[in-house]
Design a protein around this motif. Structure first.
Motif, PDB file in Angstrom:
ATOM      1  N   ILE A 171       0.718  -1.214   0.054  1.00  0.00           N
ATOM      2  CA  ILE A 171      -0.095  -0.009  -0.102  1.00  0.00           C
ATOM      3  C   ILE A 171       0.791   1.074   0.110  1.00  0.00           C
ATOM      4  O   ILE A 171       1.979   1.368   0.647  1.00  0.00           O
ATOM      5  CB  ILE A 171      -0.944   0.004   1.369  1.00  0.00           C
ATOM      6  CG1 ILE A 171      -1.960  -1.216   1.020  1.00  0.00           C
ATOM      7  CG2 ILE A 171      -1.640   1.302   1.559  1.00  0.00           C
ATOM      8  CD1 ILE A 171      -2.938  -1.234   2.509  1.00  0.00           C
ATOM      9  N   ALA A 172       0.466   2.323  -0.611  1.00  0.00           N
ATOM     10  CA  ALA A 172       1.225   3.518  -0.744  1.00  0.00           C
ATOM     11  C   ALA A 172       0.014   4.611  -0.648  1.00  0.00           C
ATOM     12  O   ALA A 172      -0.933   4.617  -1.456  1.00  0.00           O
ATOM     13  CB  ALA A 172       2.012   3.565  -1.823  1.00  0.00           C
ATOM     14  N   VAL A 173       0.279   5.931   0.045  1.00  0.00           N
ATOM     15  CA  VAL A 173      -0.528   6.814   0.114  1.00  0.00           C
ATOM     16  C   VAL A 173       0.332   8.059  -0.485  1.00  0.00           C
ATOM     17  O   VAL A 173       1.260   8.370   0.374  1.00  0.00           O
ATOM     18  CB  VAL A 173      -0.923   7.227   1.688  1.00  0.00           C
ATOM     19  CG1 VAL A 173      -1.837   8.564   1.581  1.00  0.00           C
ATOM     20  CG2 VAL A 173      -1.846   6.330   2.073  1.00  0.00           C
ATOM     21  N   THR A 174      -0.001   8.326  -1.675  1.00  0.00           N
ATOM     22  CA  THR A 174       0.930   9.435  -2.354  1.00  0.00           C
ATOM     23  C   THR A 174      -0.124  10.233  -3.189  1.00  0.00           C
ATOM     24  O   THR A 174      -1.302  10.157  -3.341  1.00  0.00           O
ATOM     25  CB  THR A 174       2.032   8.688  -3.135  1.00  0.00           C
ATOM     26  OG1 THR A 174       2.899   9.508  -3.717  1.00  0.00           O
ATOM     27  CG2 THR A 174       1.269   7.756  -3.958  1.00  0.00           C
ATOM     28  N   ALA A 175       0.635  11.249  -3.930  1.00  0.00           N
ATOM     29  CA  ALA A 175       0.209  11.950  -4.882  1.00  0.00           C
ATOM     30  C   ALA A 175      -0.280  11.357  -6.392  1.00  0.00           C
ATOM     31  O   ALA A 175       0.597  10.343  -6.714  1.00  0.00           O
ATOM     32  CB  ALA A 175       0.857  13.259  -5.220  1.00  0.00           C
ATOM     33  N   SER A 176      -1.508  11.360  -6.738  1.00  0.00           N
ATOM     34  CA  SER A 176      -1.763  10.614  -8.055  1.00  0.00           C
ATOM     35  C   SER A 176      -0.822  11.376  -9.074  1.00  0.00           C
ATOM     36  O   SER A 176      -0.674  12.609  -9.224  1.00  0.00           O
ATOM     37  CB  SER A 176      -3.291  10.779  -8.350  1.00  0.00           C
ATOM     38  OG  SER A 176      -3.370  10.181  -9.640  1.00  0.00           O
ATOM     39  N   ALA A 177      -0.119  10.415 -10.217  1.00  0.00           N
ATOM     40  CA  ALA A 177       0.638  10.941 -11.156  1.00  0.00           C
ATOM     41  C   ALA A 177       0.194  10.905 -12.430  1.00  0.00           C
ATOM     42  O   ALA A 177       0.704  11.059 -13.482  1.00  0.00           O
ATOM     43  CB  ALA A 177       1.939  10.092 -11.023  1.00  0.00           C
ATOM     44  N   GLY A 178      -1.203  10.415 -12.445  1.00  0.00           N
ATOM     45  CA  GLY A 178      -2.079  10.082 -13.847  1.00  0.00           C
ATOM     46  C   GLY A 178      -2.850   8.908 -13.950  1.00  0.00           C
ATOM     47  O   GLY A 178      -3.223   8.628 -12.870  1.00  0.00           O
ATOM     48  N   PRO A 179      -2.786   8.266 -15.176  1.00  0.00           N
ATOM     49  CA  PRO A 179      -3.646   7.085 -15.058  1.00  0.00           C
ATOM     50  C   PRO A 179      -3.084   6.053 -14.129  1.00  0.00           C
ATOM     51  O   PRO A 179      -1.771   5.620 -14.214  1.00  0.00           O
ATOM     52  CB  PRO A 179      -3.404   6.747 -16.536  1.00  0.00           C
ATOM     53  CG  PRO A 179      -3.236   8.013 -17.231  1.00  0.00           C
ATOM     54  CD  PRO A 179      -2.453   8.937 -16.258  1.00  0.00           C
ATOM     55  N   THR A 180      -3.877   5.259 -13.529  1.00  0.00           N
ATOM     56  CA  THR A 180      -3.443   4.128 -12.636  1.00  0.00           C
ATOM     57  C   THR A 180      -3.243   2.861 -13.610  1.00  0.00           C
ATOM     58  O   THR A 180      -3.891   2.587 -14.326  1.00  0.00           O
ATOM     59  CB  THR A 180      -4.660   3.931 -11.617  1.00  0.00           C
ATOM     60  OG1 THR A 180      -5.169   5.049 -11.185  1.00  0.00           O
ATOM     61  CG2 THR A 180      -4.330   2.732 -10.828  1.00  0.00           C
TER      62      THR A 180
END
Length: 319
Positions: free
Chosen positions: A148-157
């Motif tokens: 699991i990671a909690v982080t900023a979304s960088a675009g398409p998953t």
């Protein structure tokens, strides 16, 4: 003992009204009807024997008594919400191992709380928690190094990853205290833009936005440390683009920094929880719900108290 008529619901309504300035928005935020919001405010002001809000102004503004009371009320509500979060025990006792990565934006406030909550929920589990930049964490989940990671979304998953959006974190402008009176003046001042280091995701998001709006600023400073960047703003070396969550990490510099809504096109980043697609859905959802509660109490509420003009632009994203 609390004065008769001072209720938790009344305090929550007052907090929402102070943040939004309108009964309609306070009603939406609290889930009450508009008449119920108005009644709660009347009951609270009657119980305290003073006006907390100037009801003749639109949007409503706090009276001096209201500003003083708000700080105490928010501190009390934050502690109650935090206690509630810490009593919500996740069902993680069945896990043999759990590895979690957290964005370094949370180092000051959220990470210590989440670490203890997770540890209390794990019995005999091998547990690993790290903090790291967004791009590193995204790659770590994608290649299976972290569950699991909690982080900023960088675009398409990526196909092998599931995303659980948590927080909308809008970009804002920060400048040295009293350097400008209106945010539109920033481009006329002899102050450079202080940038995040180019390899950081937040820097790439900001540069993309500036390019989209055909804005070009002299490229003199590129800083990899968030606190160093905020210190430079406080020392009147330049101005910067950051987010409310980033601004709140730099509390020690708040007296020397002014914050404004971004004058050239609003945009926001999304903080999400990412988990491998082969990971049990229940565990990521429980962790995501806990993170949402902690972000609300530890970060969003204090940010809205200090920067009420943010309104709903900074908010939890409900699953």
């Amino acid at each position: 003992m609390l004065t008769k008529g001072v209720t938790l619901r009344g305090l929550e309504v007052f907090e929402a009204l102070a943040a939004t300035g309108t009964v309609a928005q306070a009603a939406e935020r609290t889930g009450l009807s508009q008449p119920a919001v108005s009644q709660q405010m009347r009951n609270l002001e009657t119980a305290l024997g003073t006006d907390l809000v100037d009801h003749t102004r639109r949007p409503m503004q706090l009276t001096p008594a209201g500003r003083s009371f708000l700080m105490r009320a928010q501190a009390a509500l934050a502690q109650l919400r935090l206690a509630q979060s810490e009593l919500t025990v996740m069902d993680l006792g069945h896990l043999d191992t759990l590895s979690v990565g957290l964005i370094d934006d949370f180092d000051n406030d959220l990470t210590p709380r989440l670490a203890t909550i997770l540890a209390d929920s794990l019995a005999g589990c091998r547990f690993k928690l790290i903090t790291a930049p967004s791009l590193d964490l995204g790659a770590a989940v994608q290649d299976g190094r972290y569950h699991i990671a909690v982080t900023a979304s960088a675009g398409p998953t990526p196909e092998n990853v599931i995303e659980y959006p948590l927080v909308r974190d809008p970009f804002i402008l920060v400048a040295p205290k009293d350097a400008i009176t209106t945010v539109s003046e920033i481009t006329t001042q002899d102050l450079p833009l202080l940038r995040y280091a180019g390899e950081q995701l937040i820097a790439q998001q900001i540069e993309t936005h500036l390019t989209h709006h055909q804005l070009a600023f002299e490229h003199r400073f590129e800083i990899g440390s968030h606190l160093a960047l905020m210190a430079m703003v406080a020392r009147r070396i330049g101005w910067a683009i950051t987010t409310p969550l980033g601004y709140m990490r730099a509390e020690r510099f708040h007296d020397d920094i002014d914050a404004f809504a971004l004058p050239f096109g609003s945009f926001a980043r999304t903080i999400s929880l990412f988990a491998g697609a082969d990971w049990s859905d229940r565990v990521p959802r429980e962790v995501a719900d806990t993170v949402r509660r902690l972000v609300q109490t530890q970060m969003i509420n204090p940010a809205l108290a200090r920067l009420p003009w943010l309104g709903d632009s900074l908010r939890i994203i409900d699953d």
